[in-house]
Every structure is written in C-alpha cells, then in structure tokens.
Design an enzyme around this catalytic site. Structure first.
Site, PDB file in Angstrom:
ATOM      1  N   TYR A 263      16.517  42.008  75.942  1.00 17.91           N
ATOM      2  CA  TYR A 263      15.612  40.954  76.383  1.00 17.91           C
ATOM      3  C   TYR A 263      15.370  39.950  75.265  1.00 17.91           C
ATOM      4  CZ  TYR A 263      11.236  38.593  77.517  1.00 17.91           C
ATOM      5  OH  TYR A 263      10.276  37.640  77.738  1.00 17.91           O
TER       6      TYR A 263
ATOM      7  N   ARG B 264     -40.635  50.121  68.089  1.00 15.44           N
ATOM      8  CA  ARG B 264     -40.662  51.544  68.413  1.00 15.44           C
ATOM      9  C   ARG B 264     -39.299  52.070  68.857  1.00 15.44           C
ATOM     10  NH1 ARG B 264     -43.431  53.760  73.625  1.00 15.44           N
ATOM     11  NH2 ARG B 264     -44.434  51.720  73.533  1.00 15.44           N
TER      12      ARG B 264
ATOM     13  N   GLN C 227       3.856  38.649  84.719  1.00 13.88           N
ATOM     14  CA  GLN C 227       2.611  39.119  84.109  1.00 13.88           C
ATOM     15  C   GLN C 227       1.566  39.178  85.229  1.00 13.88           C
ATOM     16  OE1 GLN C 227       1.525  36.914  80.548  1.00 13.88           O
ATOM     17  NE2 GLN C 227       3.661  36.671  79.957  1.00 13.88           N
TER      18      GLN C 227
END
Length: 493
Positions: free
Chosen positions: A55, A279, A411
C-alpha cells in the site's frame, strides 16, 4: 553520548517532548541505523516481488488503493503529499509541532516502516536547530494518522510551504537555509510513512496531560492555603474518612494535602461543615488523580508505539497492512483530560467566588477590595474566570465518539483524536490561568485582612506569592499578575 541528548534507541518520555521545544541533540546510533537499514532493505526485496503489493508504494492512497500509483519513486512522493495540502486555520503552537516531529522520528527509527535512513538522520538534524514547520490546525481526523498536519511538516522539510526559524515565520526553503539544513529527498514509501501516524495527536495529548497535572498539583496547594486563611478545620482530610471512601487517588491526594496543612490551627469560628469546594476537595481532586493515572498509561503506551501502515518485519518476512494509525486510545484519553479540566476549572472558580464573597469569606471585604467602591479588587479577575470556565465548558464536549465517515467510506469510522488532543491542550492553558487567578485572590485576601497562615507549608506558598505579586492597592490591570501567579504555582512540585 551527550547527557542532554535524546536516544532513539530508548523509549521516549513525556519530558523529552518538552525538551524538543528548543534545539535538542537526537542520537541515531549504529543500532538504530542498522535496524532502519534492515527495514529498508527488506522493503526493497518486497517491492522486487511483483506478487506482493504494498500500500502506498505500488498503489494509490486511501479510497484509491485499487488503482496503481506512479511508477517513479519521486513522483510517488509528490503523489502522496500534494493532495494533503488542504489544511486550514491558525498555525499550531510551535512546541506541539516540534514534539510531534520528535515522536515521528522515534516511530520511524524503530525500523519497521521501511524508510530510508537519511529520513531519520534529517529529522534528527532538524531537531538540533530552531526550525519548526508551519502546520495548520485543522484537517486531521486522527484515523489514518495525522495525514494533513504531517504532510505540511514534511513539505516544509522538503523546502515547500512555510516554517519558523528562531521564532520568525518565513518560506520553508529560506528557513532550511538559515538553519543549515538540507531539504529532505523522499520516495513514496518515505512520504507515506512520515504522514501515516498519530504523532501530532499523541504529542498534543502528552503536553496537555502535563499541563493539567501541573494545575492539579497547584489546586491541591491552593485549596490548602484557602482553608488555612479561612481558619477551616482540617477534618475533611482525616485519614479515617478517606480510607473509608476507598478510592486510591483520594487517599493519596488527601495525604499530600494533610502534609501541606500540617500545623494548621483552626479558627473555631467556621461552620461545622465547609462548602463542598473545600469539604469535598479531596474526593474531587482524588478522582482527578485516578483519571490522570489512566491518561498516564495511554500516553506512556503511545510514546512507545509505532503508528504507521503497513509495517515491515524483516525477521519474519511479514508485510502487515492494518490500523496502527488509528488514534482511538489518545482520543479517549484527551476526552478524559477535557472532563477533568472542566471540573478542576469549576473548583478553582468556585473557590475564588467563595473568597470574594463577604457572606462566606469570614468577613473580608467584597471582591477583596482594599476600599470597596473606591477600589474594585478582584472584580475584573473574577469576571475573567467566569469567561474561562464558560469557554472550557463549551469545549468539553467529547470528540472521541463523534465519528463521521470520510474518504469514500474507506475511513468509515474515525476517532477524532487530533481534535480531542488539541482541544485538551487549549483547555489546559485556560485551567492554568484559573489557578493563577485563584492564587492572586489568596494573596490579596491577606492584604485586606485574612489571617496569616498557621501551617508552615501554606506560609511558604503565601510567601512566594507575596514576593511575586504586589497587593492590589490601588486598582491596576492584573492580567500579567495572573500569568505570573499561574507560572509560579505550576512550577511548584
């Protein structure tokens, strides 16, 4: 080996990415060069076999993989890079660009990308100078690597586009000459290997993590100083309480805060239970610690990761096509950073609001003004912190699951890690300013009547702030003071 150098034969550390912001020697030793050259020789063997397609070396890119690429290797390089010149937006921060290039250098130097040895040498030479490619912010989806941003980086190294040298922006060819660098020459495989990785995403995530961690440490100390100035009882940090809570981060954070507050003398005038911003601070800050430890692990793995496709393994003769360029881990980690930053920002803003409110600050003047009405004290700074928090909240929407298919559905699922990482990097800078704003307020509180700290640890922090930040009396612009305080508290370890 130079003691300040970065060795490509060893894993990268987050501190290395910070060092890369300025010129740094990068060592390409014989072992590194040998494995890169073996990988290159193996690639040549594979390409000589017409039955083994590779590729990007013999094919087109992305959705066009089914078509043949250009036969000439130099042309195939241009074929890779030219179409990726589609980025837009402002230039990336220079430290992010340089950190990304160090990561890319390390990945390519592992010898499984098939690149030419001179590519690694050229990147190492660049990192020893002030050269920084101009990279536009927008264009990557972090799926097939940071294709568009890294294409701009490599084009600058070829003398195309623009770059910075010594902080000045100019044409890349001129920048290379001024830096004493030779333009890179690449073939198609070199070019694809350069862009087909998530180095930008990882770099921005790592830098953002360090920024958030510095603010997290600062807020632990600033919370202690706030409690001491107000005369709070430190029972909210009692080890029996936190051990029963059972979360490791909270136990560890509370232990550190107890050490900072060691020697505190409560005023005895406060209510039995403090507001949550005091706290519940060990529980909040402890949950942040647990979350940051997760991000630590992702960044550590990414810094040791080869992100590329395909990969070449000479020892086994394998050429493997896959998805190591898919930036999902960093995307999730950056989104965690965004959530953490949002809640830390909430804490800092609420603590400053408590400090400037005469109904809750033990009777100090409103806005900590030395002469209310005639002066305005922290009023402008508090307005700005509200804007910072609003911007952080607006940006905190997770990116890592907002997939949009692209590239003809090649994709078809993407992580948007680059967006998540760069957004986290920006948010970390705003959080730093929130810490600086709170620090200026704490320094001013003592000037307008708050008691002196009773714990040595808090007294030392206040002394450092007093030394660097003058009292607000009379009013003056405080933007520079906020930045100075932010730098001071972030640097404290």
């Amino acid at each position: 080996m130079h003691t300040d150098s970065i060795d490509l034969g060893a894993p990268l550390r987050p501190s290395d990415l910070h060092r890369a912001a300025t010129p740094v020697p990068v060592v390409v030793d014989a072992a590194v060069r040998g494995r890169v050259e073996r990988g290159r020789e193996f690639l040549r063997t594979v390409l000589a076999d017409e039955d083994r397609p590779v590729y990007g070396a013999t094919t087109g890119f992305g959705a066009l993989v089914g078509f043949a690429g250009r036969a000439d290797e130099a042309d195939q390089c241009d074929n890779t890079l030219a179409h990726l010149g589609a980025g837009q937006g402002p230039d990336l921060a220079l430290e992010v660009s340089r950190a990304a290039l160090l990561l890319r250098t390390w990945s390519l130097a592992q010898g499984v990308s098939g690149v030419s040895a001179h590519v690694v040498d050229g990147l190492a030479a660049m990192l020893a100078t002030t050269f920084v490619p101009v990279i536009p912010r927008y264009g990557s989806v972090g799926a097939s690597g940071d294709l568009i941003p890294l294409a701009y980086a490599v084009q600058a190294l070829r003398g195309r586009g623009h770059a910075y040298v010594d902080g000045s922006r100019m044409p890349a060819a001129q920048a290379l000459e001024l830096a004493g660098l030779t333009p890179l020459t690449l073939d198609g495989r070199d070019a694809l290997a350069f862009v087909n990785g998530t180095s930008l995403t990882t770099a921005a995530t790592s830098l953002a993590l360090d920024g958030v961690r510095a603010s997290h440490r600062a807020l632990q100390r600033l919370t202690c100083l706030l409690a001491d100035l107000l005369g709070c009882d430190p029972g909210f940090l009692d080890p029996h309480l936190l051990n029963a809570y059972g979360h490791a981060g909270a136990v560890d954070v509370a232990d550190g805060m107890r050490k900072t507050l060691a020697g505190i003398v409560p005023s005895g005038t406060r209510a039995l239970q403090e507001p949550y911003s005091i706290r519940c601070s060990p529980q909040l800050l402890g949950a942040v610690e647990d979350a940051l430890r997760y991000v630590d692990g992702v960044v550590e793995a990414d810094l040791r990761s080869v992100s590329d496709n395909p990969l070449f393994f000479p020892d086994s003769g394998a050429v493997v096509h896959g998805g190591n360029f898919f930036g999902q881990p960093a995307a999730f980690a950056a989104d965690v950073l965004a959530m953490v930053t949002g809640q830390l920002g909430n804490l800092a803003e609420r603590q400053l609001d408590l400090l400037v409110d005469p109904a809750r600050n033990g009777g100090l003047p409103p806005m900590l003004a030395a002469g209310p009405g005639q002066q305005h004290g922290m009023q402008g700074v508090q307005l700005a912190t509200t804007a910072f928090v609003a911007e952080i909240r607006r940006a905190a929407v997770p990116a890592s699951m907002q997939s949009l298919p692209t590239n003809l559905h090649n994709q078809d699922v993407v992580p948007f890690g680059t967006q998540a990482a760069l957004r986290a990097y920006d948010m970390a800078a705003l959080l730093r300013l929130l810490c600086g704003s709170l620090a200026v307020g704490l320094r001013q509180a003592v000037h307008v009547g708050a008691r002196q700290p009773t714990s040595p640890g808090c007294a030392a922090l206040l002394d450092a702030l007093v030394e660097s930040i003058p009292p607000i009396d009379p009013d003056r612009p405080l933007d520079a003071d906020v930045r100075t305080a932010a730098d001071l508290v972030a640097a404290m370890l």
